[in-house]
Design an enzyme around this catalytic site. Structure first.
Site, PDB file in Angstrom:
ATOM      1  N   ASP A 297       0.830  -1.222   0.000  1.00 41.77           N
ATOM      2  CA  ASP A 297       0.000   0.000   0.000  1.00 41.77           C
ATOM      3  C   ASP A 297       0.862   1.269   0.000  1.00 41.77           C
ATOM      4  O   ASP A 297       1.669   1.478   0.889  1.00 41.77           O
ATOM      5  CB  ASP A 297      -0.867  -0.072   1.276  1.00 41.77           C
TER       6      ASP A 297
ATOM      7  N   HIS B  19      -3.401   4.548   6.921  1.00 42.08           N
ATOM      8  CA  HIS B  19      -2.366   3.993   6.036  1.00 42.08           C
ATOM      9  C   HIS B  19      -0.965   4.273   6.580  1.00 42.08           C
ATOM     10  O   HIS B  19      -0.720   5.309   7.194  1.00 42.08           O
ATOM     11  CB  HIS B  19      -2.488   4.614   4.640  1.00 42.08           C
TER      12      HIS B  19
HETATM   13 ZN   LIG Z   1      -8.034   1.368   0.297  1.00 39.64          ZN
HETATM   14 ZN   LIG Z   2      -9.045   0.874   3.391  1.00 30.43          ZN
END
Ligand SMILES: [Zn+2]
Ligand SMILES: [Zn+2]
Length: 544
Positions: free
Chosen positions: A192, A365
């Site tokens: 990510d 994130h």
């Molecule tokens: Zn996402």
């Molecule tokens: Zn997510």
């Protein structure tokens, strides 16, 4: 030729949203995530965008399974479109499954789809893919990353993740599993990239609690907290704060109510008896006794927060002394709309609190240091940044080089690129379609770039209609009516339209059977030369 492992990003690479990744080995494939993306400002009239998965349509029977890593819209939002085409079982953790069920039921696909519940720690064979699910922290409970054992080697897919040591649900990322993967040798890590341009470490969700406490202590009236409908952890944190400060909580908005109900039923949202009240009840209570949670953090005009900012919400309006908390960050591209909404809320007398004024939101994130730690834990041979715009993917690649992954083992690719793995090597193969499919009302994919260009042109320069009467022999009869909208201020345009009449007469005299096109082209050029604007011109020819 020996079989190759092919990894094909169908969405989420080169953009934030509509995540979808395909793994192919011989005649078997595995799909990971089926997300949507919200339209950008200039995508007029588009409700949302889904990945272009045409590539799969003529090999539907190769799909062995669909894994959904967590319950956010950018991973689940296209599920009804995918399941309308494909007939393969879905694998998801209990909460993700519950949120998918809500969507499938709405789309009346519930009976048709096989949903398998998996839990972090499970290992499931899906065709030739032996998938190990591991827990990751994110801004929704029950998220997983994947260790996918393929005949070509072990691939680790991070899902959306952060390394939070004090998450709301008390369940940190499974570091031990990640380290175990590295012991077995990892062919490639797909990770990510959303926050690759953020240095340092993403703060823990725990920092939000004291920030909420401060807001709740200071507020003399109602507190309205806006967040994403799928941010279950945040709903939990607001519920906890409301309880600590003796307020009741109401949830407003169908998606938020449905999600909270499902999360509560499955035990992912723990709310004391009687804390949640209906909106009607909340509106009858003393303002300082309620907290109202709602959606609309991206400045969407049709959302409750958007309507409140413009004083056109039907059920209730802002009150003096209301505190509005934006517990979210703008999705890239939405900054302008969000800031406009904040300004309008302030104009209407609300107190508005948002990050960075107070840490009422943290990202779900990983930032750069967490990304590095993941790479060190997993020790992949190859690295592929996923989930992000090109700038995020590039920066994530730079981070990978920094920690010592050789440049030739890193690729930055966007949707539609085919990555091939054989004999332990990675290469970039053919390209397949990987663009946008626009969903517009009930239409899926019927809106193409042509229609989008027309909408842009109409929005920017308006239109002009020329209503002409023409004799059987093709002669213009009388003066045509000229009607315009969104082009010029009509009362000041007498001269312009008089001149346009002469252009029409001259063009009509020269036209040779193609009157309609001739008039449209002539006027389009004429208006552009006079005004530097090019309205859409429609010539209507009425034969007498
Ligand atoms: Zn996402
Ligand atoms: Zn997510």
């Amino acid at each position: 030729m020996a079989n190759k492992l092919r990894i094909i990003p169908l969405g989420g690479l080169g953009e934030i949203g509509k995540n979808m990744m395909l793994f192919e080995y011989g005649n078997n494939s595995l799909l990971v995530d089926a997300g949507l993306m919200f339209p950008e400002n200039d995508m007029l009239g588009i409700d949302y965008i889904i990945p272009d998965f045409r590539y799969l349509l003529d090999k539907k029977d190769t799909v062995r399974g669909i894994i959904i890593t967590h319950g956010h819209e950018d991973h689940t939002g296209a599920i009804k479109h995918v399941m309308a085409e494909l007939d393969a079982p879905i694998y998801a953790t209990p909460l993700t499954r519950g949120l998918l069920e809500v969507k499938l039921r709405d789309a009346k696909l519930h009976d048709k789809v096989t949903l398998n519940t998996i839990n972090a720690g499970d290992r499931v064979h899906i065709g030739p893919f032996d998938v190990e699910f591991f827990h990751v922290c994110h801004s929704i409970p029950d998220g997983v990353g994947l260790g996918i054992n393929t005949p070509a080697g072990l691939i680790v897919h991070s899902g959306d993740f952060k390394f939070d040591h004090t998450p709301v649900d008390g369940w940190p990322t499974d570091y031990a599993k990640l380290a175990e993967f590295s012991g077995r040798g990892v062919l490639a890590l797909l990770s990510d990239s959303t926050n690759a341009d953020k240095a340092g470490w993403t703060p823990s969700e725990a920092v939000i609690d004291p920030a909420f406490d401060q807001v709740f202590r200071d507020a003399s009236g109602r507190i309205l907290i806006a967040t994403f409908a799928s941010l279950i952890s945040r709903i939990q944190q607001v519920a906890n704060a409301a309880f600590r400060h003796g307020r009741k909580m109401a949830l407003v908005g169908t998606s938020m109510v449905e999600n909270a109900k499902m999360a509560q039923k499955l035990g992912y949202l723990e709310v004391p008896e009687g804390l949640i009240v209906s909106t009607d009840e909340a509106l009858r209570m003393q303002p300082k006794k309620v907290a109202i949670m709602t959606t609309g953090t991206q400045g969407e005009p049709s959302s409750i927060l958007g309507r409140l900012s413009e004083g056109r919400n039907r059920q209730f309006d802002l009150l003096p002394n209301d505190t509005v908390v934006l517990s979210s960050h703008p999705i890239p591209g939405n900054e302008e709309m969000v800031h406009r909404t904040i300004n309008k809320l302030l104009q209407r007398g609300a107190r508005v609190i948002y990050d960075p004024i107070a840490p009422v939101h943290v990202s779900g994130h990983a930032s750069a240091e967490e990304m590095k730690l993941l790479m060190h834990l997993v020790k992949p041979k190859h690295f592929v940044p996923i989930h992000g715009e090109l700038r995020h993917l590039n920066q994530h690649a730079a981070i990978a080089r920094e920690v010592g992954i050789p440049n030739e083992n890193i690729v930055v690719v966007e949707n539609g690129a085919v990555l091939e793995f054989s004999d332990g090597k990675m290469s970039v193969g053919e390209r397949i379609p990987g663009g946008y499919v626009f969903v517009d009302g009930t239409g899926v994919g019927d809106i193409g770039p042509g229609v989008m260009r027309e909408r842009e042109a109409l929005a920017e320069n308006g239109f002009v209609i020329v209503n002409m009467r023409v004799s059987k022999s093709g002669q213009l009869v009388g003066k045509p009516d000229i009607i315009s909208r969104g082009f010029v201020f009509v009362r000041d345009a007498d001269e312009l339209f008089e001149a346009a009449q002469s252009e029409i007469a001259a063009a009509a005299a020269k036209a040779n059977g193609n009157l309609k096109d001739k008039i449209q082209n002539t006027l389009s050029d004429f208006f552009y030369s006079e005004t530097k604007r090019r309205p859409m011109v429609f010539a209507l020819v009425n034969e007498l």
